[in-house]
Write an enzyme that holds these catalytic residues in place. Structure first.
Site, PDB file in Angstrom:
ATOM      1  N   ASN A 172       0.393   5.546   0.314  1.00  0.00           N
ATOM      2  CA  ASN A 172      -0.524   6.662   0.502  1.00  0.00           C
ATOM      3  C   ASN A 172       0.199   7.998   0.372  1.00  0.00           C
ATOM      4  O   ASN A 172       0.640   8.314  -0.735  1.00  0.00           O
ATOM      5  CB  ASN A 172      -1.398   6.523   1.754  1.00  0.00           C
ATOM      6  CG  ASN A 172      -0.674   6.369   3.051  1.00  0.00           C
ATOM      7  OD1 ASN A 172       0.168   5.478   3.211  1.00  0.00           O
ATOM      8  ND2 ASN A 172      -0.990   7.203   4.017  1.00  0.00           N
ATOM      9  N   ASP A 173       0.373   8.784   1.405  1.00  0.00           N
ATOM     10  CA  ASP A 173       0.810  10.172   1.260  1.00  0.00           C
ATOM     11  C   ASP A 173       2.167  10.312   0.572  1.00  0.00           C
ATOM     12  O   ASP A 173       3.138   9.630   0.943  1.00  0.00           O
ATOM     13  CB  ASP A 173       0.945  10.829   2.632  1.00  0.00           C
ATOM     14  CG  ASP A 173      -0.315  10.805   3.442  1.00  0.00           C
ATOM     15  OD1 ASP A 173      -1.312  10.204   3.015  1.00  0.00           O
ATOM     16  OD2 ASP A 173      -0.308  11.385   4.543  1.00  0.00           O
TER      17      ASP A 173
ATOM     18  N   TYR B 116       5.435   8.436  10.024  1.00  0.00           N
ATOM     19  CA  TYR B 116       4.331   9.138   9.370  1.00  0.00           C
ATOM     20  C   TYR B 116       4.857  10.307   8.536  1.00  0.00           C
ATOM     21  O   TYR B 116       6.046  10.577   8.479  1.00  0.00           O
ATOM     22  CB  TYR B 116       3.317   9.609  10.415  1.00  0.00           C
ATOM     23  CG  TYR B 116       2.266   8.565  10.766  1.00  0.00           C
ATOM     24  CD1 TYR B 116       2.486   7.213  10.556  1.00  0.00           C
ATOM     25  CD2 TYR B 116       1.051   8.935  11.320  1.00  0.00           C
ATOM     26  CE1 TYR B 116       1.517   6.268  10.876  1.00  0.00           C
ATOM     27  CE2 TYR B 116       0.074   7.998  11.638  1.00  0.00           C
ATOM     28  CZ  TYR B 116       0.318   6.665  11.414  1.00  0.00           C
ATOM     29  OH  TYR B 116      -0.649   5.730  11.720  1.00  0.00           O
ATOM     30  N   SER B 117       3.940  11.017   7.915  1.00  0.00           N
ATOM     31  CA  SER B 117       4.287  11.963   6.860  1.00  0.00           C
ATOM     32  C   SER B 117       5.147  13.122   7.356  1.00  0.00           C
ATOM     33  O   SER B 117       5.150  13.466   8.536  1.00  0.00           O
ATOM     34  CB  SER B 117       3.017  12.503   6.209  1.00  0.00           C
ATOM     35  OG  SER B 117       2.364  11.491   5.496  1.00  0.00           O
TER      36      SER B 117
ATOM     37  N   ASP C 275       2.672  15.450  10.602  1.00  0.00           N
ATOM     38  CA  ASP C 275       2.848  15.887   9.217  1.00  0.00           C
ATOM     39  C   ASP C 275       3.589  17.224   9.116  1.00  0.00           C
ATOM     40  O   ASP C 275       3.080  18.203   8.537  1.00  0.00           O
ATOM     41  CB  ASP C 275       1.504  15.995   8.493  1.00  0.00           C
ATOM     42  CG  ASP C 275       0.652  14.743   8.638  1.00  0.00           C
ATOM     43  OD1 ASP C 275       1.225  13.661   8.873  1.00  0.00           O
ATOM     44  OD2 ASP C 275      -0.587  14.848   8.514  1.00  0.00           O
TER      45      ASP C 275
ATOM     46  N   LEU D 293       0.825  -1.211   0.000  1.00  0.00           N
ATOM     47  CA  LEU D 293       0.000   0.000   0.000  1.00  0.00           C
ATOM     48  C   LEU D 293       0.852   1.251   0.000  1.00  0.00           C
ATOM     49  O   LEU D 293       1.805   1.373   0.765  1.00  0.00           O
ATOM     50  CB  LEU D 293      -0.925  -0.009   1.218  1.00  0.00           C
ATOM     51  CG  LEU D 293      -1.853   1.188   1.392  1.00  0.00           C
ATOM     52  CD1 LEU D 293      -3.205   0.756   1.942  1.00  0.00           C
ATOM     53  CD2 LEU D 293      -1.227   2.252   2.324  1.00  0.00           C
TER      54      LEU D 293
END
Length: 469
Positions: free
Chosen positions: A40-41, A100-101, A160, A38
């Site tokens: 995503n961002d 995370y982002s 983020d 997967l």
């Protein structure tokens, strides 16, 4: 789990799954997608030493939102892309539930990543750390660990970081949720990327004339266009209206003026960046030739993503094409990056009644349509674009429920630029004054069929694959 163990699992997943994923008929030809697992961002989008670097949230172990790695591509021209070593692996205690982002900057010439280390506890509790990692001589990234913990007055949903340099300081915007469960964007300042001072909240629920506007704001990005500051963000928890806020979560922007010293951002209304079914977590970068480029995830969190047919072949999601941004009368204009014209094959042109239009292969194609008259365009028997004279409607069946769902734009239509790639469509309306981006899974071979008894003008280009090394 150790970094070595996680990398071994990721390598096994890639080796065992890449052939099956590569043979999927819905695999994109010129959009970026994960080898397996997967995506995503997009993260860390930057042009550094003449080369674009694009990192991305990646779970190589499953088509699921687990503990995210940072994958890494690079390119000299936004068309020919190279796989780089995995940049971040969630192996440390301060990132145990995912890297995370975040973003990337050049610090004294050294490519440096700033990201959120996500940590979850029992009973739904969590915290977050903002972390640094710096590129070494081997092109890999050495983690320096957290440079900021959870600020007072906020829940564990703080993430983020987008960082940039202005004058003598570094600045950061962070998505956050306060203790009243209201979404905010925070502004911070640092002399060295290590020590951060919270300057204040510059946007969010209850600020700058906004009322209730969501319980969490993700993926903020602040930059200057045409002497104005633009704040991109992804508010979660906006109530759907008849013709907007129709996705599970939204992506949009505010235009205004930021007083850095007072941490005061006076801005106008919120505008959605994309009116299609799938668009989220956009990130921008400033190029060496002075352009502002944007790229986003062609997906939406907590939607119907796991009903997409590519899951059975071990991969899911793509990024959008890179887009050039301009500001015109307070509104963002988006156009496909000019570099993508390198992919064009021989042009075909046609003019006449819509129903008499040629039936073109749209697996990898660009179509330019000029008309002000009503028409229908059927993409592969599963996505219908209709212009009625006032509303442009994009309709498909929801893959989970089987029910019809629709996205809309209202205005005076004169031109569409439609970018097709196996299982995605990006529709640029009136030279980019609005965009509708969507995944779709056509009856193969995918063809475009027009209907209607009025005049249209068409141009068509087959598009070559991008190069992945």
């Amino acid at each position: 789990m150790t970094e070595s163990s996680l990398l071994k699992q990721a390598l096994h997943s890639v080796i065992s799954g890449q052939l099956r994923a590569a043979k999927d008929p819905y695999r994109p030809g010129w959009h970026l997608a994960p080898t397996v697992g997967l995506l995503n961002d997009p993260n860390g989008f930057i042009q550094h030493n003449g080369r674009y670097h694009l990192f991305y949230q990646w779970n190589p172990l499953a088509c699921a939102h687990g503990a995210k790695f940072w994958g890494h591509w690079s390119s000299s021209d936004l068309v020919r892309w190279r796989h780089e070593p995995v940049a971040l692996v969630p192996s440390e205690a301060f990132e145990s539930h995912g890297c995370y982002s975040g973003s990337a900057v050049a610090d004294n010439g050294q490519l440096t990543l700033i990201y959120t280390g996500n940590v979850k506890y029992s009973q739904g509790r969590r915290t977050a750390f903002q972390c640094l990692a710096r590129e070494n001589a081997a092109g890999q990234f050495d983690k320096e660990g957290p440079v900021m913990g959870l600020p007072d007055g906020y829940t564990g949903h703080v993430r983020d970081p987008k960082v940039w340099r202005k004058g003598e300081h570094w600045y950061m915007v962070l998505g956050a949720q306060d203790l009243n469960l209201k979404g905010k964007v925070l502004l911070l300042r640092s002399p060295d990327l290590q020590h951060w001072e919270l300057l204040g909240e510059i946007a969010g629920t209850g600020l700058n004339g906004l009322g209730e506007f969501g319980y969490m704001w993700e993926c903020p990005d602040l930059f200057t266009l045409d002497d104005h500051e633009v704040l991109i963000c992804c508010p979660q928890g906006l109530a759907a209206q008849s013709d907007r806020y129709l996705n599970t979560f939204q992506s949009g922007y505010f235009v205004g003026q930021l007083d850095y010293d007072k941490a005061d951002f006076q801005h106008g209304d919120f505008s959605e960046l994309d009116l299609g079914f799938e668009f989220y977590a956009p990130q921008t970068t400033h190029t060496d030739d002075g352009r502002r480029l944007l790229i986003a995830w062609m997906g939406v969190p907590d939607g119907d993503e796991l009903f997409q047919p590519t899951v059975q072949n071990g991969w899911i999601h793509t990024l959008t094409c890179p887009r050039e941004l301009e500001l015109n009368s307070g509104k963002i204009i988006q156009r496909p990056a000019r570099e993508l014209q390198q992919l064009r094959g021989p042009q075909e042109a046609w003019q006449g009644t819509a129903r008499d239009a040629p039936v073109w292969d749209i697996k990898h194609a660009e179509i330019e349509l000029e008309t002000g008259h009503p028409f229908e365009a059927d993409f592969g028997g599963c996505l219908l674009l209709q212009w009625e004279g006032e509303w442009l409607r994009l309709t498909r069946k929801n893959r989970r429920t089987g029910l019809s769902e629709q996205r809309v734009w209202r205005g005076a239509l004169r031109k569409l630029t439609i970018m097709c790639d196996s299982s995605s469509i990006e529709i640029f309306i009136n030279d980019g004054s609005a965009v509708m981006s969507s995944r779709y899974f056509p009856v193969l071979p995918a063809q475009l069929i027009f209907r209607g008894d009025r005049q249209i003008t068409l141009r068509y280009w087959p598009l070559a694959d991008c190069v992945l090394e």
